[in-house]
Design an enzyme around this catalytic site. Structure first.
Site, PDB file in Angstrom:
ATOM      1  N   ASN A   1       0.760  -1.245  -0.066  1.00  0.00           N
ATOM      2  CA  ASN A   1      -0.281  -0.100   0.010  1.00  0.00           C
ATOM      3  C   ASN A   1       1.027   1.254  -0.047  1.00  0.00           C
ATOM      4  OD1 ASN A   1      -2.300  -1.289  -0.428  1.00  0.00           O
ATOM      5  ND2 ASN A   1      -2.949  -1.464   2.009  1.00  0.00           N
TER       6      ASN A   1
ATOM      7  N   ARG B   1      -8.761  -1.641  -7.105  1.00  0.00           N
ATOM      8  CA  ARG B   1      -9.469  -0.359  -6.614  1.00  0.00           C
ATOM      9  C   ARG B   1      -8.304   0.687  -6.573  1.00  0.00           C
ATOM     10  NH1 ARG B   1     -14.373  -0.488  -4.661  1.00  0.00           N
ATOM     11  NH2 ARG B   1     -13.753   1.582  -3.872  1.00  0.00           N
TER      12      ARG B   1
ATOM     13  N   ILE C   1     -14.053   0.366  10.282  1.00  0.00           N
ATOM     14  CA  ILE C   1     -13.604   1.048   9.058  1.00  0.00           C
ATOM     15  C   ILE C   1     -14.341   0.554   7.725  1.00  0.00           C
ATOM     16  CG2 ILE C   1     -11.727   1.447   7.262  1.00  0.00           C
ATOM     17  CD1 ILE C   1     -11.175   2.635  10.244  1.00  0.00           C
TER      18      ILE C   1
ATOM     19  N   ARG D   1      -2.388 -11.303  -4.308  1.00  0.00           N
ATOM     20  CA  ARG D   1      -2.244  -9.667  -4.368  1.00  0.00           C
ATOM     21  C   ARG D   1      -1.425  -9.050  -3.569  1.00  0.00           C
ATOM     22  NH1 ARG D   1      -8.106  -7.248  -4.386  1.00  0.00           N
ATOM     23  NH2 ARG D   1      -6.414  -5.476  -4.709  1.00  0.00           N
TER      24      ARG D   1
END
Ligand code: EPU
Length: 434
Positions: A23, A92, A334, A406
């Site tokens: 990320n 995304r 979240i 991923r």
């Protein structure tokens, strides 16, 4: 398709080297769109998601070449400003090209991501922020069409909820705006700090790194980047929980313990010994496997934006609590649908009741799980099933492991290095006859 087979019941031990953060890598790759030239990114993990992002960059005209964990990108010839549905639907984070493309080229067209396994995940904050900088955004035919006919203008942007990728997108858009932009209630995740360092290294002027107020004084030009990606705190946390759940003792290396404040405290509260150096964390049981059988305490967690407990480590901790000695309350604040792993964990014997955003986990003790065939539903849910398989007696078969690929580099190799018995196999195709 491949499946993962895990033979459980063996304590993990030894060392595992942590890769660069997925990320952090994704926004840093996107940031190379901001200026023409040859950029160097170091410690880049080789994952399904980073490969998809390089494919997206290639469609835009950015070439990339990997040598080990160093990737060079050439963003001299941007030929295209569109991220198609085909790519965005598989990842995304493709939305991260919106800010830099509109800043450099004046236009970007990016498919709306749509829903996702863990929640609705709208991108309204990204669009609201771009509009505040003077971008016109139309939503048409499933795409966001963003355009500016004059330079972006700095502004004050307040997020209702701290959003990681919205903060990143707007940072990238604002560095080339005229005047000053202030992002208030910005997300503070370490991956954003990594992006701030990269952008400042390119000549941007950003203040407030790792705080919830980022001040960006726009600059006219940027130079190509040379930046190292920070260690993956979620990968590190996943291995620490896996070692803990098997009653083992081991060390994650090449990580940044300062990025795992909440998890390390929760592991201590659960009865583990946790020792940190500048770039390693070692977990274990005070009296070895014997104390594991006696001591795994149930503790509660509540997911929060950083530095709170990360949602990306919620599923893994739930598995640990499933073999705890009491009752644990897990509150997910979240994402609204991040309990998909519960049904699979129950198939392995876990006692978990879900009520809205809360899961009540009644620990079954360390013998509490048994191997079963289970299905991966999203990246982090999948890693919780791997941990469950390692802690369970018998064999667990996990299908749909492309989710794991991923975000976890060389998962089988790293687990094997820790002493696990785990391998991939081709799934048998079942041909139905009517
Ligand atoms: N939100 C909105 N509107 C927006 C953006 C976000 O309402 O425009 C809401 C979300 O629905 C959510 C909350 O704000 O309730 C926070 O979401 P955030 O935007 O921070 O999530 P994200 O940026 O889409 C990143 C990570 C996720 C991680 C979350 C939370 C990347 C590429 N993805 O997503 O990582 O779970 O932050 O920490 O950085 C993963 O790696 O498995 C993963 C899902």
């Amino acid at each position: 398709m491949e499946k993962l087979i895990v033979e459980g019941g063996r304590p993990l031990s030894g060392e595992v080297r942590i890769s660069g953060a997925k990320n952090a890598a994704l926004p840093l790759i996107a940031a190379t769109l901001l200026t023409a030239g040859k950029h160097t990114l170091r410690n880049v993990p080789d994952l399904r998601d980073t490969r998809t992002f390089f494919r997206l960059m290639a469609e835009l005209g950015v070439t990339s070449e990997r040598k080990g964990d160093v990737v060079t990108l050439d963003s001299t010839n941007l030929v295209h400003a569109e991220a198609s549905y085909d790519l965005v639907k598989t990842m995304r984070a493709s939305v991260l090209v919106l800010g830099p493309l509109v800043a450099r080229l004046g236009r970007a067209k990016v498919s709306l991501p749509g829903g996702c396994a863990i929640g609705a995940r709208p991108i309204n904050f990204h669009i609201m922020g771009l509009k505040a900088l003077g971008v016109s955004c139309k939503l048409e035919n499933g795409y966001v069409d963003a355009e500016r006919d004059s330079p972006l203008q700095g502004n004050v942007i307040y997020f209702d909820i701290p959003s990681v990728t919205a903060t990143e997108n707007l940072l990238m858009a604002a560095v080339l705006a005229e005047g000053t932009t202030v992002l208030k209630n910005a997300a503070r995740e370490p991956e954003i700090g990594n992006l701030v360092d990269m952008l400042n290294g390119m000549g941007a002027d950003i203040e407030g790194k790792e705080s919830d107020k980022l001040t960006i004084h726009g600059v006219k030009t940027l130079r190509p980047a040379d930046c190292e990606i920070i260690p993956d705190r979620i990968e590190a946390g996943t291995y620490l929980i896996a070692i803990a759940a098997t009653g083992g003792s081991g060390t994650v290396t090449h990580c940044n313990p300062a990025h795992l404040p909440s998890l390390l405290e929760k592991l201590r509260a659960a009865g583990l010994t946790v020792t940190e150096t500048e770039d390693t964390v070692t977990v274990g049981w005070p009296e070895g496997i014997n104390s594991f059988t006696k001591r795994l305490q149930s503790v509660d967690i509540k997911t929060m934006p950083y530095p709170g407990y990360p949602t990306d480590l919620q599923a893994q901790f739930m598995t640990l609590m499933a073999i705890g000695s009491g009752v644990s309350m897990i509150n997910e604040t979240i994402f609204e649908n991040r309990f998909m792993h519960v049904a699979e964990l129950k198939r392995m014997g876990a006692d978990i009741k879900v009520d809205g955003h809360n899961a009540v986990v009644t620990g079954k003790g360390i013998q509490g799980l048994s191997g079963a065939p289970v299905m991966a539903t999203d990246l982090r849910a999948s890693s919780s099933l791997v941990i469950a398989g390692l802690a369970a007696s018998g064999r667990t078969e996990i299908t749909r492991i492309y989710h794991l690929e991923r975000g976890y580099e060389d998962l089988v190799g790293k687990l094997t290095g820790l002493g696990a018995t785990v391998w991939k196999e081709q799934e048998q195709e079942v041909v139905r006859k009517s």
